[in-house]
Design a protein around this motif. Structure first.
Motif, PDB file in Angstrom:
ATOM      1  N   ALA A 199       0.850  -1.182   0.000  1.00  0.00           N
ATOM      2  CA  ALA A 199       0.000   0.000   0.000  1.00  0.00           C
ATOM      3  C   ALA A 199       0.890   1.238   0.000  1.00  0.00           C
ATOM      4  O   ALA A 199       1.989   1.220   0.572  1.00  0.00           O
ATOM      5  CB  ALA A 199      -0.890   0.000   1.241  1.00  0.00           C
ATOM      6  N   ASP A 200       0.432   2.297  -0.626  1.00  0.00           N
ATOM      7  CA  ASP A 200       1.233   3.520  -0.703  1.00  0.00           C
ATOM      8  C   ASP A 200       1.590   4.046   0.685  1.00  0.00           C
ATOM      9  O   ASP A 200       2.666   4.611   0.887  1.00  0.00           O
ATOM     10  CB  ASP A 200       0.474   4.597  -1.479  1.00  0.00           C
ATOM     11  N   SER A 201       0.695   3.845   1.636  1.00  0.00           N
ATOM     12  CA  SER A 201       0.894   4.394   2.978  1.00  0.00           C
ATOM     13  C   SER A 201       2.038   3.731   3.733  1.00  0.00           C
ATOM     14  O   SER A 201       2.515   4.288   4.730  1.00  0.00           O
ATOM     15  CB  SER A 201      -0.394   4.265   3.791  1.00  0.00           C
ATOM     16  N   VAL A 202       2.497   2.564   3.284  1.00  0.00           N
ATOM     17  CA  VAL A 202       3.563   1.860   4.008  1.00  0.00           C
ATOM     18  C   VAL A 202       4.821   1.658   3.169  1.00  0.00           C
ATOM     19  O   VAL A 202       5.822   1.152   3.685  1.00  0.00           O
ATOM     20  CB  VAL A 202       3.071   0.492   4.540  1.00  0.00           C
ATOM     21  N   LYS A 203       4.785   2.048   1.915  1.00  0.00           N
ATOM     22  CA  LYS A 203       5.955   1.876   1.052  1.00  0.00           C
ATOM     23  C   LYS A 203       7.161   2.585   1.634  1.00  0.00           C
ATOM     24  O   LYS A 203       7.084   3.729   2.070  1.00  0.00           O
ATOM     25  CB  LYS A 203       5.667   2.422  -0.349  1.00  0.00           C
ATOM     26  N   GLY A 204       8.288   1.888   1.637  1.00  0.00           N
ATOM     27  CA  GLY A 204       9.519   2.451   2.166  1.00  0.00           C
ATOM     28  C   GLY A 204       9.676   2.270   3.664  1.00  0.00           C
ATOM     29  O   GLY A 204      10.757   2.514   4.202  1.00  0.00           O
ATOM     30  N   ARG A 205       8.599   1.870   4.346  1.00  0.00           N
ATOM     31  CA  ARG A 205       8.665   1.667   5.802  1.00  0.00           C
ATOM     32  C   ARG A 205       8.460   0.203   6.190  1.00  0.00           C
ATOM     33  O   ARG A 205       9.061  -0.267   7.151  1.00  0.00           O
ATOM     34  CB  ARG A 205       7.601   2.515   6.504  1.00  0.00           C
ATOM     35  N   PHE A 206       7.599  -0.501   5.454  1.00  0.00           N
ATOM     36  CA  PHE A 206       7.291  -1.896   5.769  1.00  0.00           C
ATOM     37  C   PHE A 206       7.915  -2.807   4.704  1.00  0.00           C
ATOM     38  O   PHE A 206       7.999  -2.448   3.532  1.00  0.00           O
ATOM     39  CB  PHE A 206       5.779  -2.125   5.763  1.00  0.00           C
ATOM     40  N   THR A 207       8.304  -3.999   5.151  1.00  0.00           N
ATOM     41  CA  THR A 207       8.843  -5.002   4.233  1.00  0.00           C
ATOM     42  C   THR A 207       8.211  -6.349   4.527  1.00  0.00           C
ATOM     43  O   THR A 207       8.239  -6.822   5.665  1.00  0.00           O
ATOM     44  CB  THR A 207      10.371  -5.117   4.371  1.00  0.00           C
ATOM     45  N   ILE A 208       7.646  -6.960   3.493  1.00  0.00           N
ATOM     46  CA  ILE A 208       7.075  -8.296   3.631  1.00  0.00           C
ATOM     47  C   ILE A 208       8.070  -9.318   3.089  1.00  0.00           C
ATOM     48  O   ILE A 208       8.761  -9.063   2.086  1.00  0.00           O
ATOM     49  CB  ILE A 208       5.720  -8.405   2.899  1.00  0.00           C
ATOM     50  N   SER A 209       8.167 -10.450   3.768  1.00  0.00           N
ATOM     51  CA  SER A 209       9.049 -11.520   3.320  1.00  0.00           C
ATOM     52  C   SER A 209       8.445 -12.852   3.739  1.00  0.00           C
ATOM     53  O   SER A 209       7.505 -12.894   4.535  1.00  0.00           O
ATOM     54  CB  SER A 209      10.452 -11.343   3.917  1.00  0.00           C
ATOM     55  N   ARG A 210       8.980 -13.922   3.190  1.00  0.00           N
ATOM     56  CA  ARG A 210       8.459 -15.240   3.537  1.00  0.00           C
ATOM     57  C   ARG A 210       9.595 -16.244   3.601  1.00  0.00           C
ATOM     58  O   ARG A 210      10.594 -16.112   2.885  1.00  0.00           O
ATOM     59  CB  ARG A 210       7.374 -15.685   2.554  1.00  0.00           C
ATOM     60  N   ASN A 258       7.419 -22.116   6.643  1.00  0.00           N
ATOM     61  CA  ASN A 258       5.991 -21.825   6.426  1.00  0.00           C
ATOM     62  C   ASN A 258       5.558 -20.563   7.171  1.00  0.00           C
ATOM     63  O   ASN A 258       4.518 -20.548   7.844  1.00  0.00           O
ATOM     64  CB  ASN A 258       5.116 -22.998   6.851  1.00  0.00           C
ATOM     65  N   THR A 259       6.362 -19.536   7.057  1.00  0.00           N
ATOM     66  CA  THR A 259       6.115 -18.303   7.799  1.00  0.00           C
ATOM     67  C   THR A 259       6.272 -17.090   6.885  1.00  0.00           C
ATOM     68  O   THR A 259       7.170 -17.063   6.035  1.00  0.00           O
ATOM     69  CB  THR A 259       7.082 -18.189   8.988  1.00  0.00           C
ATOM     70  N   VAL A 260       5.400 -16.124   7.068  1.00  0.00           N
ATOM     71  CA  VAL A 260       5.519 -14.845   6.383  1.00  0.00           C
ATOM     72  C   VAL A 260       5.702 -13.760   7.445  1.00  0.00           C
ATOM     73  O   VAL A 260       5.156 -13.857   8.546  1.00  0.00           O
ATOM     74  CB  VAL A 260       4.297 -14.566   5.494  1.00  0.00           C
ATOM     75  N   TYR A 261       6.505 -12.767   7.119  1.00  0.00           N
ATOM     76  CA  TYR A 261       6.866 -11.718   8.065  1.00  0.00           C
ATOM     77  C   TYR A 261       6.452 -10.349   7.533  1.00  0.00           C
ATOM     78  O   TYR A 261       6.365 -10.142   6.323  1.00  0.00           O
ATOM     79  CB  TYR A 261       8.376 -11.717   8.311  1.00  0.00           C
ATOM     80  N   LEU A 262       6.245  -9.434   8.450  1.00  0.00           N
ATOM     81  CA  LEU A 262       6.041  -8.034   8.094  1.00  0.00           C
ATOM     82  C   LEU A 262       6.929  -7.204   9.016  1.00  0.00           C
ATOM     83  O   LEU A 262       6.632  -7.068  10.207  1.00  0.00           O
ATOM     84  CB  LEU A 262       4.584  -7.613   8.230  1.00  0.00           C
ATOM     85  N   GLN A 263       8.021  -6.707   8.459  1.00  0.00           N
ATOM     86  CA  GLN A 263       8.910  -5.822   9.208  1.00  0.00           C
ATOM     87  C   GLN A 263       8.383  -4.409   9.073  1.00  0.00           C
ATOM     88  O   GLN A 263       8.247  -3.898   7.957  1.00  0.00           O
ATOM     89  CB  GLN A 263      10.335  -5.912   8.667  1.00  0.00           C
ATOM     90  N   MET A 264       8.085  -3.779  10.199  1.00  0.00           N
ATOM     91  CA  MET A 264       7.491  -2.445  10.202  1.00  0.00           C
ATOM     92  C   MET A 264       8.443  -1.486  10.882  1.00  0.00           C
ATOM     93  O   MET A 264       8.741  -1.632  12.072  1.00  0.00           O
ATOM     94  CB  MET A 264       6.147  -2.468  10.925  1.00  0.00           C
ATOM     95  N   ASN A 265       8.949  -0.534  10.123  1.00  0.00           N
ATOM     96  CA  ASN A 265       9.867   0.483  10.640  1.00  0.00           C
ATOM     97  C   ASN A 265       9.227   1.863  10.575  1.00  0.00           C
ATOM     98  O   ASN A 265       8.246   2.063   9.861  1.00  0.00           O
ATOM     99  CB  ASN A 265      11.163   0.472   9.828  1.00  0.00           C
TER     100      ASN A 265
END
Length: 125
Positions: free
Chosen positions: A62-73, A78-85
């Motif tokens: 989403a535009d509101s989180v670009k550059g701050r959040f990173t999704i990875s898997r 069998n895990t997905v992550y959301l790094q929120m800075n």
């Protein structure tokens, strides 16, 4: 059937970081597209980020989180992550993990077949 369990939410000051995790069990994980959504009080659930795996990760934000959040898997775990800075008070919401059996990146809630129970993220100013 896919069972999703989120963890990692909590209370953090503005400018801080959190990492959310979503552990999946059930059907083969690697074929699913995975997404993170959030819902603040009185608001509709909104798309945050998504990832698919087809020999290499493809992501959307989403535009509101670009550059701050990173999704990875991690398909082995069998895990997905959301790094929120650089968290902001407006990031406060219940965050949900979701799985789409189509394997296609989508931003609409209706495109996802399975949902976790959610984890609360609160960002204080």
């Amino acid at each position: 059937q896919v069972h999703l369990v989120e963890s990692g939410g909590g209370l953090v000051q503005a400018g801080g970081s959190l990492r959310l995790s979503c552990a999946a069990s059930g059907r083969p994980f690697s074929s699913y597209a995975m997404g993170w959504f959030r819902q603040a009080p009185g608001k509709e659930r909104e798309f945050v980020a998504a990832i698919r795996w087809s020999g290499g990760s493809t992501t959307a934000y989403a535009d509101s989180v670009k550059g701050r959040f990173t999704i990875s898997r991690d398909n082995v775990k069998n895990t997905v992550y959301l790094q929120m800075n650089s968290l902001k008070p407006e990031d406060t919401a219940v965050y949900y993990c979701a799985a789409a059996s189509s394997g296609v990146l989508r931003t609409r809630t209706s495109s996802y077949d399975y949902w976790g129970q959610g984890t609360q993220v609160t960002v204080s100013s």
